[in-house]
Design a protein around this motif. Structure first.
Motif, PDB file in Angstrom:
ATOM      1  N   LYS A 184       3.840  29.286  16.315  1.00 46.17           N
ATOM      2  CA  LYS A 184       2.608  28.373  16.887  1.00 46.17           C
ATOM      3  C   LYS A 184       1.440  28.682  15.893  1.00 46.17           C
ATOM      4  CE  LYS A 184       3.834  28.425  21.697  1.00 46.17           C
ATOM      5  NZ  LYS A 184       3.651  28.704  23.105  1.00 46.17           N
ATOM      6  N   ARG A 185       0.711  27.836  15.357  1.00 46.92           N
ATOM      7  CA  ARG A 185      -0.376  28.105  14.500  1.00 46.92           C
ATOM      8  C   ARG A 185      -1.756  27.461  15.218  1.00 46.92           C
ATOM      9  NH1 ARG A 185       2.832  30.610  12.850  1.00 46.92           N
ATOM     10  NH2 ARG A 185       3.660  30.746  10.641  1.00 46.92           N
ATOM     11  N   PRO A 186      -2.536  28.341  15.559  1.00 44.19           N
ATOM     12  CA  PRO A 186      -2.622  29.881  15.077  1.00 44.19           C
ATOM     13  C   PRO A 186      -1.864  30.556  15.971  1.00 44.19           C
ATOM     14  CG  PRO A 186      -5.035  28.966  15.575  1.00 44.19           C
ATOM     15  CD  PRO A 186      -4.033  27.735  15.984  1.00 44.19           C
ATOM     16  N   VAL A 187      -1.335  31.592  15.250  1.00 40.90           N
ATOM     17  CA  VAL A 187      -0.390  32.445  16.050  1.00 40.90           C
ATOM     18  C   VAL A 187      -1.129  33.129  17.243  1.00 40.90           C
ATOM     19  CG1 VAL A 187       1.232  34.559  15.928  1.00 40.90           C
ATOM     20  CG2 VAL A 187       0.948  33.030  14.144  1.00 40.90           C
ATOM     21  N   PRO A 188      -0.532  33.096  18.561  1.00 40.30           N
ATOM     22  CA  PRO A 188      -1.288  33.478  19.620  1.00 40.30           C
ATOM     23  C   PRO A 188      -1.149  35.005  19.810  1.00 40.30           C
ATOM     24  CG  PRO A 188       0.520  32.451  20.393  1.00 40.30           C
ATOM     25  CD  PRO A 188       0.525  32.284  18.910  1.00 40.30           C
ATOM     26  N   MET A 189      -1.987  35.823  20.090  1.00 36.99           N
ATOM     27  CA  MET A 189      -1.968  37.247  19.981  1.00 36.99           C
ATOM     28  C   MET A 189      -2.339  37.706  21.344  1.00 36.99           C
ATOM     29  SD  MET A 189      -1.173  38.454  17.123  1.00 36.99           S
ATOM     30  CE  MET A 189      -0.835  37.811  15.387  1.00 36.99           C
ATOM     31  N   ALA A 190      -1.913  38.860  21.910  1.00 37.43           N
ATOM     32  CA  ALA A 190      -2.178  39.366  23.260  1.00 37.43           C
ATOM     33  C   ALA A 190      -2.822  40.793  22.784  1.00 37.43           C
ATOM     34  CB  ALA A 190      -0.995  39.611  23.964  1.00 37.43           C
ATOM     35  N   MET A 191      -4.096  40.929  22.927  1.00 40.25           N
ATOM     36  CA  MET A 191      -4.708  42.276  22.254  1.00 40.25           C
ATOM     37  C   MET A 191      -5.271  42.914  23.510  1.00 40.25           C
ATOM     38  SD  MET A 191      -4.782  42.440  19.148  1.00 40.25           S
ATOM     39  CE  MET A 191      -4.092  41.322  17.533  1.00 40.25           C
ATOM     40  N   ALA A 192      -5.402  44.321  23.230  1.00 43.70           N
ATOM     41  CA  ALA A 192      -6.471  45.105  23.987  1.00 43.70           C
ATOM     42  C   ALA A 192      -7.930  44.760  24.032  1.00 43.70           C
ATOM     43  CB  ALA A 192      -5.967  46.577  23.798  1.00 43.70           C
ATOM     44  N   GLU A 193      -8.636  45.388  24.930  1.00 41.49           N
ATOM     45  CA  GLU A 193      -9.981  45.238  25.065  1.00 41.49           C
ATOM     46  C   GLU A 193     -10.669  45.720  23.682  1.00 41.49           C
ATOM     47  OE1 GLU A 193     -11.651  47.167  28.158  1.00 41.49           O
ATOM     48  OE2 GLU A 193     -10.759  49.049  27.713  1.00 41.49           O
ATOM     49  N   GLN A 194     -11.888  45.143  23.236  1.00 37.25           N
ATOM     50  CA  GLN A 194     -12.557  45.715  22.506  1.00 37.25           C
ATOM     51  C   GLN A 194     -12.804  47.190  22.460  1.00 37.25           C
ATOM     52  OE1 GLN A 194     -16.281  43.413  21.685  1.00 37.25           O
ATOM     53  NE2 GLN A 194     -14.966  41.597  21.375  1.00 37.25           N
ATOM     54  N   GLY A 195     -12.792  47.957  21.340  1.00 36.19           N
ATOM     55  CA  GLY A 195     -12.826  49.494  21.317  1.00 36.19           C
ATOM     56  C   GLY A 195     -11.518  50.276  21.314  1.00 36.19           C
ATOM     57  N   ALA A 216      -5.469  35.098  22.121  1.00 35.45           N
ATOM     58  CA  ALA A 216      -5.006  34.143  23.245  1.00 35.45           C
ATOM     59  C   ALA A 216      -5.168  35.102  24.783  1.00 35.45           C
ATOM     60  CB  ALA A 216      -3.771  33.669  23.264  1.00 35.45           C
ATOM     61  N   TYR A 217      -5.017  36.137  24.737  1.00 38.77           N
ATOM     62  CA  TYR A 217      -4.943  37.124  25.831  1.00 38.77           C
ATOM     63  C   TYR A 217      -5.635  38.478  25.464  1.00 38.77           C
ATOM     64  CZ  TYR A 217      -1.769  33.541  27.587  1.00 38.77           C
ATOM     65  OH  TYR A 217      -1.143  32.519  27.869  1.00 38.77           O
ATOM     66  N   THR A 218      -6.623  38.965  26.574  1.00 36.95           N
ATOM     67  CA  THR A 218      -7.153  40.300  26.069  1.00 36.95           C
ATOM     68  C   THR A 218      -7.043  40.986  27.709  1.00 36.95           C
ATOM     69  OG1 THR A 218      -8.549  39.214  24.750  1.00 36.95           O
ATOM     70  CG2 THR A 218      -9.334  41.429  25.657  1.00 36.95           C
ATOM     71  N   SER A 219      -6.689  42.383  27.473  1.00 40.84           N
ATOM     72  CA  SER A 219      -6.565  43.048  28.689  1.00 40.84           C
ATOM     73  C   SER A 219      -6.860  44.394  28.496  1.00 40.84           C
ATOM     74  CB  SER A 219      -5.255  43.167  29.370  1.00 40.84           C
ATOM     75  OG  SER A 219      -5.245  43.719  30.515  1.00 40.84           O
ATOM     76  N   GLU A 220      -7.488  45.335  29.469  1.00 43.44           N
ATOM     77  CA  GLU A 220      -7.566  46.900  29.136  1.00 43.44           C
ATOM     78  C   GLU A 220      -6.296  47.503  29.430  1.00 43.44           C
ATOM     79  OE1 GLU A 220     -10.065  48.888  32.103  1.00 43.44           O
ATOM     80  OE2 GLU A 220      -9.861  47.454  33.435  1.00 43.44           O
ATOM     81  N   PHE A 221      -5.262  46.665  29.928  1.00 40.12           N
ATOM     82  CA  PHE A 221      -4.077  47.326  30.211  1.00 40.12           C
ATOM     83  C   PHE A 221      -3.094  46.658  29.462  1.00 40.12           C
ATOM     84  CE2 PHE A 221      -6.548  48.000  34.056  1.00 40.12           C
ATOM     85  CZ  PHE A 221      -6.584  49.319  34.247  1.00 40.12           C
ATOM     86  N   CYS A 222      -2.174  47.754  28.949  1.00 38.80           N
ATOM     87  CA  CYS A 222      -1.131  46.986  27.800  1.00 38.80           C
ATOM     88  C   CYS A 222      -0.148  46.407  28.653  1.00 38.80           C
ATOM     89  CB  CYS A 222      -0.464  48.002  26.836  1.00 38.80           C
ATOM     90  SG  CYS A 222       0.316  49.455  27.411  1.00 38.80           S
ATOM     91  N   GLN A 223       0.301  46.661  30.048  1.00 44.33           N
ATOM     92  CA  GLN A 223       0.916  45.913  30.861  1.00 44.33           C
ATOM     93  C   GLN A 223       0.975  44.427  30.664  1.00 44.33           C
ATOM     94  OE1 GLN A 223      -0.945  48.629  31.829  1.00 44.33           O
ATOM     95  NE2 GLN A 223       0.201  49.785  33.687  1.00 44.33           N
ATOM     96  N   ALA A 224      -0.538  43.975  30.795  1.00 48.87           N
ATOM     97  CA  ALA A 224      -0.675  42.581  30.724  1.00 48.87           C
ATOM     98  C   ALA A 224      -0.284  42.063  29.336  1.00 48.87           C
ATOM     99  CB  ALA A 224      -2.369  42.330  30.935  1.00 48.87           C
ATOM    100  N   GLN A 225      -0.476  42.829  28.194  1.00 45.52           N
ATOM    101  CA  GLN A 225      -0.153  42.602  26.878  1.00 45.52           C
ATOM    102  C   GLN A 225       1.390  42.272  26.807  1.00 45.52           C
ATOM    103  OE1 GLN A 225      -2.490  45.688  24.867  1.00 45.52           O
ATOM    104  NE2 GLN A 225      -2.106  44.371  23.087  1.00 45.52           N
ATOM    105  N   ILE A 226       2.201  43.207  27.263  1.00 40.76           N
ATOM    106  CA  ILE A 226       3.681  43.161  27.466  1.00 40.76           C
ATOM    107  C   ILE A 226       4.088  42.098  28.424  1.00 40.76           C
ATOM    108  CG2 ILE A 226       5.650  44.489  28.300  1.00 40.76           C
ATOM    109  CD1 ILE A 226       4.407  46.895  27.631  1.00 40.76           C
ATOM    110  N   ALA A 227       3.346  41.781  29.397  1.00 38.30           N
ATOM    111  CA  ALA A 227       3.902  40.499  30.201  1.00 38.30           C
ATOM    112  C   ALA A 227       3.689  39.339  29.500  1.00 38.30           C
ATOM    113  CB  ALA A 227       3.010  40.567  31.523  1.00 38.30           C
ATOM    114  N   ALA A 228       2.652  39.036  28.679  1.00 37.29           N
ATOM    115  CA  ALA A 228       2.209  38.064  27.819  1.00 37.29           C
ATOM    116  C   ALA A 228       3.239  37.439  26.725  1.00 37.29           C
ATOM    117  CB  ALA A 228       0.938  37.900  27.138  1.00 37.29           C
ATOM    118  N   VAL A 229       3.852  38.766  26.040  1.00 39.13           N
ATOM    119  CA  VAL A 229       4.859  38.809  25.318  1.00 39.13           C
ATOM    120  C   VAL A 229       6.308  38.426  25.777  1.00 39.13           C
ATOM    121  CG1 VAL A 229       6.268  40.281  23.523  1.00 39.13           C
ATOM    122  CG2 VAL A 229       3.656  40.221  23.609  1.00 39.13           C
TER     123      VAL A 229
END
Length: 299
Positions: A184-195, A216-229
């Protein structure tokens, strides 16, 4: 008719420990370092163990060794025997601590190593309660310095942390197996929170490589990143140790920049006591196992 029972040999725990070390490190040289023996001594131990069980345990390859079917069966037994042995020795040799110890871990790293660390510590110190605090690195660094947390693990910064790193691991791009998020373009990214250090590394690498992406997705917990992936909604920068059958390692051949390694350190509050030292020892050992697994996956 001969009714004499067959002689059953005892499995040597020292040989079992060497055998497990070879299986976990992937070759004789790294296993020799782990059990503090020479490579030749490791080879002799393997021959002795194979003689005891009268089975070939390893398939010898050029750079690595892999298990035979008999080796896989023995590995399960060996791990159980060593676990029981270590629990017994810890019970009789560990000091009888009691009380509460406060452990701080980052939101992202908490799912990787902490569950196994907590279990092992509870087995060896059943009368000690652990109060776990999750938070970002900057928060944990200040809280342990202020004495609010006894032991803390967080991302290592050479300019801020006088203590050395206890863990390093490749940070890699992960996507869903047979997924299409990367197309997809732009490539959707699941990232941790700022900092978060992972986020900082990833965004810097993406910008320098001029990759067209969106967060596309931001979370303080990497479980949410993994779920999005896993849902194939995005790709994410994550430690190699979280890889699983439904996640695949993406890299330069997919148009993504290398991310390098991230490092973790362990900090202790002033006035550190024996029970806190015991927990710190378990934390270091737990992250060492994660480092070894990461080396095998990234090899």
């Amino acid at each position: 008719m001969n009714t004499t029972p067959a002689l059953i040999h005892n499995l040597d725990l020292d040989l079992a420990r060497t055998f497990v070390a070879i299986c976990e490190t992937g070759n004789f040289s790294r296993a020799a370092e782990k059990v503090h023996r020479s490579a030749s001594a490791i080879s002799l131990q393997v021959k002795k163990l194979e003689g005891m069980v009268q089975r070939e345990l390893f398939k010898r390859e050029t750079r690595r060794v892999s298990l035979t079917e008999d080796g896989e069966v023995l590995l399960g037994y060996a791990r159980r025997l060593l676990k029981l042995n270590d629990e017994a020795m810890s019970h009789f040799h560990a000091p009888e601590f009691s009380g509460i110890v406060r452990l701080g871990v980052p939101n992202d790293t908490g799912i990787i190593a902490i569950p196994e660390i907590l279990k092992r510590f509870a087995d060896s110190h059943p009368h000690v309660d652990i109060d776990v605090h999750l938070g970002p690195t900057y928060n944990l660094r200040h809280r342990v310095a202020d004495g609010e947390i006894d032991v803390a693990v967080f991302s290592y910064d050479p300019e801020l942390d006088p203590q050395p790193p206890i863990h390093s691991e490749p940070l890699v791009w992960l996507g869903a197996r047979h997924g299409t998020a990367l197309d997809k373009r732009p490539v959707p990214m699941a990232m941790a929170e700022q900092g978060c250090y992972w986020r900082t590394m990833a965004l810097k690498a993406l910008d320098e490589a001029d990759v067209n992406y969106r967060i596309a997705y931001t979370s303080e917990f990497c479980q949410a990143q993994i779920a999005a992936v896993r849902a194939d909604l995005a790709i994410a920068p994550l430690p190699i140790s979280v890889i699983s059958d439904d996640l695949v390692h993406l890299g330069p051949r997919h148009g993504l920049p290398k991310l390098g390694e991230y490092r973790m350190t362990l900090a202790k509050r002033d006035g550190f006591g024996a029970v806190e030292e015991a927990l710190a020892t378990h934390v270091v050992a737990g992250f060492r196992k994660i480092s070894e697994r990461g080396m095998r996956l990234f090899a």
